[in-house]
Design a protein around this motif. Structure first.
Motif, short mmCIF file in Angstrom:
data_model
loop_
_atom_site.label_atom_id
_atom_site.label_comp_id
_atom_site.label_asym_id
_atom_site.label_seq_id
_atom_site.Cartn_x
_atom_site.Cartn_y
_atom_site.Cartn_z
N PRO A 107 -14.09 47.17 66.66
CA PRO A 107 -14.53 46.29 65.77
C PRO A 107 -13.94 46.38 64.54
CG PRO A 107 -16.00 48.40 66.10
CD PRO A 107 -14.86 48.54 67.05
N ILE A 108 -14.15 45.11 63.44
CA ILE A 108 -13.52 45.12 62.38
C ILE A 108 -14.68 45.27 61.15
CG2 ILE A 108 -12.13 43.87 60.73
CD1 ILE A 108 -10.98 42.43 63.41
N GLY A 109 -14.48 46.14 60.07
CA GLY A 109 -15.30 46.30 59.16
C GLY A 109 -14.75 45.41 58.21
N TRP A 110 -14.97 44.22 57.67
CA TRP A 110 -14.40 43.62 56.43
C TRP A 110 -15.17 44.17 55.27
CZ3 TRP A 110 -14.74 37.57 56.55
CH2 TRP A 110 -13.70 36.96 55.80
N ILE A 111 -14.45 45.14 54.76
CA ILE A 111 -15.08 45.82 53.70
C ILE A 111 -14.84 45.09 52.27
CG2 ILE A 111 -15.17 47.97 52.24
CD1 ILE A 111 -16.03 48.32 55.42
N SER A 112 -16.17 44.83 51.60
CA SER A 112 -16.26 44.68 50.25
C SER A 112 -16.46 45.25 49.31
CB SER A 112 -16.84 43.19 50.13
OG SER A 112 -18.37 43.28 50.61
N SER A 113 -15.83 45.65 48.09
CA SER A 113 -16.30 46.38 47.03
C SER A 113 -15.81 45.52 45.69
CB SER A 113 -15.31 47.72 47.10
OG SER A 113 -13.90 47.27 47.26
N ARG A 114 -16.36 46.47 44.67
CA ARG A 114 -16.23 46.04 43.41
C ARG A 114 -15.74 47.22 42.40
NH1 ARG A 114 -20.88 42.75 41.78
NH2 ARG A 114 -19.63 41.09 42.42
N GLY A 115 -14.84 47.02 41.46
CA GLY A 115 -14.64 48.04 40.72
C GLY A 115 -13.98 47.49 39.23
N ALA A 116 -13.50 48.42 38.42
CA ALA A 116 -13.14 47.69 37.10
C ALA A 116 -12.29 46.73 37.11
CB ALA A 116 -12.48 49.07 36.33
N SER A 117 -11.24 46.78 38.34
CA SER A 117 -10.21 45.68 38.30
C SER A 117 -10.83 44.51 39.07
CB SER A 117 -9.14 46.13 38.89
OG SER A 117 -9.36 46.75 40.26
N LEU A 161 -10.82 51.64 48.80
CA LEU A 161 -10.97 53.24 48.50
C LEU A 161 -11.24 53.63 47.06
CD1 LEU A 161 -11.24 56.12 49.38
CD2 LEU A 161 -8.75 56.40 49.54
N SER A 162 -10.36 53.02 46.13
CA SER A 162 -10.39 53.27 44.62
C SER A 162 -11.69 52.68 44.15
CB SER A 162 -9.32 52.72 43.92
OG SER A 162 -8.18 53.29 44.26
N ASN A 163 -12.29 51.58 44.55
CA ASN A 163 -13.28 51.06 44.08
C ASN A 163 -14.49 51.58 44.65
OD1 ASN A 163 -12.13 48.89 42.91
ND2 ASN A 163 -12.88 47.30 44.61
N ILE A 164 -14.51 52.08 45.76
CA ILE A 164 -15.56 52.99 46.47
C ILE A 164 -15.87 54.42 45.51
CG2 ILE A 164 -16.31 54.26 48.45
CD1 ILE A 164 -15.20 51.72 49.93
N GLU A 165 -14.77 54.93 45.36
CA GLU A 165 -14.79 56.29 44.66
C GLU A 165 -15.52 56.00 43.14
OE1 GLU A 165 -11.68 59.03 47.02
OE2 GLU A 165 -10.76 57.61 45.40
N GLU A 166 -15.04 54.82 42.58
CA GLU A 166 -15.62 54.73 41.49
C GLU A 166 -17.04 54.34 41.38
OE1 GLU A 166 -14.86 50.94 38.37
OE2 GLU A 166 -13.08 51.50 39.41
N THR A 167 -17.52 53.49 42.46
CA THR A 167 -18.94 52.95 42.32
C THR A 167 -19.87 53.62 43.26
OG1 THR A 167 -18.40 51.34 43.89
CG2 THR A 167 -17.99 50.50 41.52
N GLY A 168 -19.33 54.24 44.37
CA GLY A 168 -20.32 54.85 45.20
C GLY A 168 -20.90 53.90 46.20
N VAL A 169 -20.24 52.84 46.29
CA VAL A 169 -21.07 51.64 47.30
C VAL A 169 -19.91 50.63 47.86
CG1 VAL A 169 -23.39 51.45 45.82
CG2 VAL A 169 -21.54 49.92 45.29
N PHE A 170 -20.37 50.29 48.73
CA PHE A 170 -19.45 49.15 49.60
C PHE A 170 -20.34 48.28 50.49
CE2 PHE A 170 -19.26 52.74 52.40
CZ PHE A 170 -19.38 52.30 53.51
N ALA A 171 -19.74 47.15 51.04
CA ALA A 171 -20.60 46.33 52.02
C ALA A 171 -19.50 46.06 53.20
CB ALA A 171 -20.92 44.89 51.52
N VAL A 172 -20.18 46.12 54.28
CA VAL A 172 -19.49 45.96 55.70
C VAL A 172 -19.85 44.83 56.01
CG1 VAL A 172 -19.12 46.55 58.07
CG2 VAL A 172 -19.40 48.40 56.35
N ASN A 173 -18.77 43.70 56.07
CA ASN A 173 -19.37 42.31 56.57
C ASN A 173 -18.62 42.04 57.79
OD1 ASN A 173 -19.90 40.78 53.91
ND2 ASN A 173 -18.16 42.38 53.55
N ILE A 174 -19.51 41.60 58.91
CA ILE A 174 -18.96 41.74 60.15
C ILE A 174 -18.39 40.42 60.61
CG2 ILE A 174 -19.70 41.55 62.58
CD1 ILE A 174 -20.37 44.27 61.55
N VAL A 175 -17.17 40.25 61.08
CA VAL A 175 -16.08 39.38 61.25
C VAL A 175 -16.38 38.55 62.53
CG1 VAL A 175 -13.36 38.53 61.24
CG2 VAL A 175 -14.37 40.64 59.79
N GLU A 176 -16.71 37.22 62.23
CA GLU A 176 -16.90 36.35 63.51
C GLU A 176 -15.33 35.63 63.58
OE1 GLU A 176 -19.45 33.00 62.89
OE2 GLU A 176 -18.95 33.08 60.65
#
Length: 194
Positions: A24-34, A65-80
């Motif tokens: 399965p593919i986890g389409w990972i979305s994240s947000r960071g300072a950049s 990875l950098s964003n996740i370490e910075e914020t402690g959150v991420f979203a997994v979007n399922i790819v169709e």
């Protein structure tokens, strides 16, 4: 054929990813300072039901990875299957701070339980808080574990009270440049369950 990974396989291409497929593919979305980031990871899966937890692995220190370490959150979007081209476009190696949502023309929405973007029209989205980032063997391999805090299900993907993969056809990763799509589904009852 038998080989030890440390000795090499002698084939033109490494067969490891092809052996463990489809993934399965986890389409990972994240947000960071950049800014916002969206990237696919095929070393992804669910690992527990209660509470629901997921994992994915990153080879290399990427924006996700950098964003996740910075914020402690991420979203997994399922790819169709319908999103395959956009997903592939977001898999490129871009300069840090590139907004792959914009680059690939992917509509974004805000998550409800975490400060993070998500793919607005994904069949399902798992909003996650990081529980662990584990350094794995090798030069730069990382395992990210997250607890699922919220789940979005697209209404047209629910049939008779069940999340129905035949409504969106999940995309899966094989080895090399190979992908597959789930179109055929069948049911089997475990022994002792009615």
């Amino acid at each position: 054929m038998f080989y030890r990974p440390e000795d090499g396989h002698g084939l033109p291409h490494n067969p490891f990813n092809a052996i463990i497929s489809p993934r399965p593919i986890g389409w990972i979305s994240s947000r960071g300072a950049s800014g916002d980031n969206l990237a696919p990871y095929s070393f992804f899966n669910g690992v527990a039901y209660t509470p629901p937890q997921v994992t994915f692995a990153s080879t290399g220190r990427k924006d996700s990875l950098s964003n996740i370490e910075e914020t402690g959150v991420f979203a997994v979007n399922i790819v169709e299957y319908a999103a395959r081209e956009a997903m592939n476009l977001t898999s490129g190696s871009y300069p840090p701070g590139t907004d792959e949502f914009t680059l690939a023309g992917v509509a974004r929405a805000e998550c409800d339980t975490i400060p993070c973007p998500r793919v607005a029209d994904a069949p399902a989205v798992l909003e996650c808080r990081v529980t662990q980032v584990v350094r794995l063997l090798g030069d730069d391999n990382h395992l990210i574990l997250g607890a699922v805090m919220g789940i979005h299900l697209r209404d047209d993907c629910i049939t008779d009270g069940r999340f129905d993969v035949t409504k969106f056809h999940p995309l899966a990763r094989g080895g090399y440049r190979d992908y597959s799509v789930v179109r055929d589904v069948f049911e089997m009852i475990r022994p002792g369950q009615d």
